[in-house]
Design a protein around this motif. Structure first.
Motif, PDB file in Angstrom:
ATOM      1  N   HIS A   1     -12.766  16.884  10.081  1.00 13.47           N
ATOM      2  CA  HIS A   1     -12.046  17.246   8.853  1.00 13.47           C
ATOM      3  C   HIS A   1     -12.023  16.014   7.961  1.00 13.47           C
ATOM      4  CE1 HIS A   1      -8.484  18.239   6.358  1.00 13.47           C
ATOM      5  NE2 HIS A   1      -8.713  19.499   6.677  1.00 13.47           N
ATOM      6  N   GLU A   2     -12.026  16.210   6.644  1.00 10.98           N
ATOM      7  CA  GLU A   2     -12.043  15.074   5.727  1.00 10.98           C
ATOM      8  C   GLU A   2     -10.821  14.176   5.875  1.00 10.98           C
ATOM      9  OE1 GLU A   2     -14.487  18.368   3.904  1.00 10.98           O
ATOM     10  OE2 GLU A   2     -12.452  18.231   4.718  1.00 10.98           O
ATOM     11  N   GLN A   3      -9.672  14.784   6.140  1.00 11.69           N
ATOM     12  CA  GLN A   3      -8.471  13.960   6.318  1.00 11.69           C
ATOM     13  C   GLN A   3      -8.628  13.044   7.528  1.00 11.69           C
ATOM     14  OE1 GLN A   3      -4.776  16.112   6.413  1.00 11.69           O
ATOM     15  NE2 GLN A   3      -3.579  14.338   7.032  1.00 11.69           N
TER      16      GLN A   3
ATOM     17  N   VAL B   1     -17.073  12.086   1.043  1.00 17.21           N
ATOM     18  CA  VAL B   1     -16.787  13.516   1.156  1.00 17.21           C
ATOM     19  C   VAL B   1     -17.427  14.243  -0.016  1.00 17.21           C
ATOM     20  CG1 VAL B   1     -14.609  13.137   2.372  1.00 17.21           C
ATOM     21  CG2 VAL B   1     -14.616  13.341  -0.132  1.00 17.21           C
ATOM     22  N   THR B   2     -17.444  15.558   0.054  1.00 20.54           N
ATOM     23  CA  THR B   2     -17.991  16.335  -1.045  1.00 20.54           C
ATOM     24  C   THR B   2     -16.886  16.647  -2.054  1.00 20.54           C
ATOM     25  OG1 THR B   2     -19.475  18.182  -1.569  1.00 20.54           O
ATOM     26  CG2 THR B   2     -17.706  18.622   0.023  1.00 20.54           C
TER      27      THR B   2
ATOM     28  N   ALA C   1     -12.665  19.125  -0.390  1.00 19.23           N
ATOM     29  CA  ALA C   1     -12.951  17.974   0.476  1.00 19.23           C
ATOM     30  C   ALA C   1     -12.226  16.741  -0.038  1.00 19.23           C
ATOM     31  CB  ALA C   1     -14.454  17.718   0.539  1.00 19.23           C
ATOM     32  N   LEU C   2     -12.256  16.563  -1.354  1.00 21.70           N
ATOM     33  CA  LEU C   2     -11.548  15.424  -1.951  1.00 21.70           C
ATOM     34  C   LEU C   2     -10.042  15.594  -1.823  1.00 21.70           C
ATOM     35  CD1 LEU C   2     -10.042  14.458  -4.868  1.00 21.70           C
ATOM     36  CD2 LEU C   2     -11.304  12.823  -3.456  1.00 21.70           C
ATOM     37  N   THR C   3      -9.533  16.786  -2.081  1.00 25.25           N
ATOM     38  CA  THR C   3      -8.073  16.974  -1.975  1.00 25.25           C
ATOM     39  C   THR C   3      -7.593  16.811  -0.546  1.00 25.25           C
ATOM     40  OG1 THR C   3      -8.307  19.398  -1.809  1.00 25.25           O
ATOM     41  CG2 THR C   3      -7.988  18.468  -4.008  1.00 25.25           C
ATOM     42  N   ASN C   4      -8.452  17.083   0.430  1.00 30.29           N
ATOM     43  CA  ASN C   4      -8.078  16.844   1.832  1.00 30.29           C
ATOM     44  C   ASN C   4      -7.890  15.359   2.128  1.00 30.29           C
ATOM     45  OD1 ASN C   4      -8.078  19.521   2.582  1.00 30.29           O
ATOM     46  ND2 ASN C   4     -10.161  19.500   3.401  1.00 30.29           N
ATOM     47  N   CYS C   5      -8.402  14.493   1.254  1.00 33.65           N
ATOM     48  CA  CYS C   5      -8.305  13.045   1.469  1.00 33.65           C
ATOM     49  C   CYS C   5      -7.084  12.418   0.802  1.00 33.65           C
ATOM     50  CB  CYS C   5      -9.564  12.350   0.945  1.00 33.65           C
ATOM     51  SG  CYS C   5     -11.010  12.567   1.985  1.00 33.65           S
ATOM     52  N   ILE C   6      -6.269  13.203   0.126  1.00 32.66           N
ATOM     53  CA  ILE C   6      -5.142  12.629  -0.600  1.00 32.66           C
ATOM     54  C   ILE C   6      -4.178  11.900   0.336  1.00 32.66           C
ATOM     55  CG2 ILE C   6      -3.144  13.137  -2.059  1.00 32.66           C
ATOM     56  CD1 ILE C   6      -5.886  13.287  -3.447  1.00 32.66           C
TER      57      ILE C   6
END
Length: 264
Positions: free
Chosen positions: A99-101, A122-123, A127-132
């Motif tokens: 998972h991106e997180q 990440v894509t 995907a980006l919001t999962n990295c917040i």
């Protein structure tokens, strides 16, 4: 696949393999992070080269190598594939999390134990919001961390295209610097600035948004543009400061109002 297999054989041993301080045995603290901006050392390790003929994704990969990134945590997706493809048979180890997180937290953990900048790829969109969360965690913990996200082509930005989202607007409040690349000429200078800001002063998080039209196009120029040429001057200016909220209870004691005007 070959590179992934090699990385998996070594497992996460690379994360615990960072040499502690020989005198104290301690893991590097934020103030001791390895600075890749030491100009003399950087010049010795990274002589000036031309990126002519390389795709934007390949240029980003080369810049990661120049900044001595030997391990990257990534999760693939259509918008970032031109960069992901550059890792195939390359010499940067890459680790694919579930998972991106998880990838973001793994990269920040790598930064803490290695003294290097943690890098996560990440894509676009979710995907980006999962990295917040890992971005915010790195920013609060003074951990040097760079997230490179794929993005829809520039012409599709703001059209509600598949996985289009205002990525830099989302990450700006929780990063030292958040920037969307707008031209292949910018890539070298942007990556240099990203590493410098992530490490400068109070270390923290940086987000670079990379549209697919740029990562997939080929660079026609022999010239390598510098920060001064792209941004006008070399500076460490972070994102514009956000207002510091002040909390006040009203007479009833039930409503809290901040300086942003939001009721909580």
């Amino acid at each position: 696949a070959a590179a992934a297999a090699d990385g998996s054989k070594q497992g996460l041993g690379v994360l615990t393999g960072a040499a502690p301080d020989p005198a104290t045995g301690s893991i590097p603290q934020p103030a001791e992070y390895i600075s890749t901006v030491d100009q003399q050392a950087h010049q010795n390790l990274c002589p000036a080269v031309s990126y002519q003929g390389l795709t934007g994704g390949q240029i980003v990969y080369q810049k990661l190598r120049e900044h001595q990134s030997d391990s990257v945590f990534l999760y693939s997706g259509g918008a970032v594939m031109p960069l992901i493809d550059a890792f195939h048979e390359g010499d940067i180890k890459y680790y694919i999390n579930a998972h991106e997180q998880m990838g973001g937290h793994s990269a920040t953990g790598f930064a803490k134990v290695s003294g290097k900048v943690g890098v996560c790829v990440v894509t676009s969109g979710p995907a980006l919001t999962n990295c917040i969360t890992p971005i915010t965690d790195a920013q609060n913990d003074s951990t040097p961390f760079i997230v490179i996200s794929g993005q829809v082509p520039l012409k599709a930005t703001g059209t509600n295209a598949f996985q289009d989202c205002p990525a830099t607007d989302i990450t700006r409040p929780v990063t030292k610097w958040s920037y969307k690349i707008k031209s292949i000429d910018e890539i070298s200078a942007v990556i240099d600035k990203a590493f410098r800001i992530a490490l400068d002063g109070k270390a923290g998080a940086v987000h670079i948004d990379l549209p697919k039209c740029i990562s997939s196009s080929k660079n026609p120029s022999e010239k390598v543009f510098t920060e001064e040429e792209i941004f006008g001057e070399v500076d460490n200016k972070p994102n514009p400061a956000l207002p510091v909220p002040t909390v006040n209870a009203n007479n009833s004691g039930n409503t809290i109002t901040t300086t942003s005007g939001l009721d909580m």
